[in-house]
Scaffold this motif. Sequence first.
Motif, PDB file in Angstrom:
ATOM      1  N   ARG A  54       0.830  -1.209   0.000  1.00 44.04           N
ATOM      2  CA  ARG A  54       0.000   0.000   0.000  1.00 44.04           C
ATOM      3  C   ARG A  54       0.862   1.255   0.000  1.00 44.04           C
ATOM      4  N   ARG A  55       1.897   1.267   0.822  1.00 43.46           N
ATOM      5  CA  ARG A  55       2.762   2.445   0.903  1.00 43.46           C
ATOM      6  C   ARG A  55       3.564   2.657  -0.380  1.00 43.46           C
ATOM      7  N   LEU A  56       4.031   1.565  -0.983  1.00 45.98           N
ATOM      8  CA  LEU A  56       4.726   1.695  -2.263  1.00 45.98           C
ATOM      9  C   LEU A  56       3.803   2.273  -3.328  1.00 45.98           C
ATOM     10  N   GLY A  57       2.572   1.778  -3.373  1.00 52.03           N
ATOM     11  CA  GLY A  57       1.603   2.294  -4.340  1.00 52.03           C
ATOM     12  C   GLY A  57       1.320   3.767  -4.136  1.00 52.03           C
ATOM     13  N   ARG A  59       3.296   5.937  -2.672  1.00 53.95           N
ATOM     14  CA  ARG A  59       4.502   6.714  -2.969  1.00 53.95           C
ATOM     15  C   ARG A  59       4.695   6.876  -4.475  1.00 53.95           C
ATOM     16  N   LEU A  60       4.475   5.799  -5.218  1.00 50.95           N
ATOM     17  CA  LEU A  60       4.696   5.848  -6.659  1.00 50.95           C
ATOM     18  C   LEU A  60       3.572   6.550  -7.420  1.00 50.95           C
ATOM     19  N   TYR A  61       2.338   6.328  -7.005  1.00 45.23           N
ATOM     20  CA  TYR A  61       1.200   6.800  -7.783  1.00 45.23           C
ATOM     21  C   TYR A  61       0.306   7.774  -7.039  1.00 45.23           C
ATOM     22  N   HIS A  68       3.045  11.987  -6.328  1.00 41.35           N
ATOM     23  CA  HIS A  68       4.258  12.438  -5.625  1.00 41.35           C
ATOM     24  C   HIS A  68       5.374  12.531  -6.651  1.00 41.35           C
ATOM     25  N   GLY A  69       6.196  13.555  -6.552  1.00 45.48           N
ATOM     26  CA  GLY A  69       7.241  13.741  -7.553  1.00 45.48           C
ATOM     27  C   GLY A  69       8.545  13.395  -7.035  1.00 45.48           C
TER      28      GLY A  69
END
Length: 69
Positions: A54-57, A59-61, A68-69
């Motif tokens: 969930r956190r990776l998703g 952060r990426l999207y 997030h840039g």
Amino acid sequence: MKIRPQRYRCPLGRLQPDVTNLEAVKETGWREQRILVVSDTDERLDFVERELVRRLGERLYGTGGRRHG
């Protein structure tokens, strides 16, 4: 001698798509291209793994259309 009546075969039947095994597609994607497709609700994962996904998703999207840039 009994002869069964021949059933009518609809010509549209051959246009029906084949059923795709999505788990096999995911596995092939990982093995050949290192692309991982996983849901944060996948019951095969424990709480920590689901939270990581969930956190990776996020952060990426991003969440809610925010990136997030």
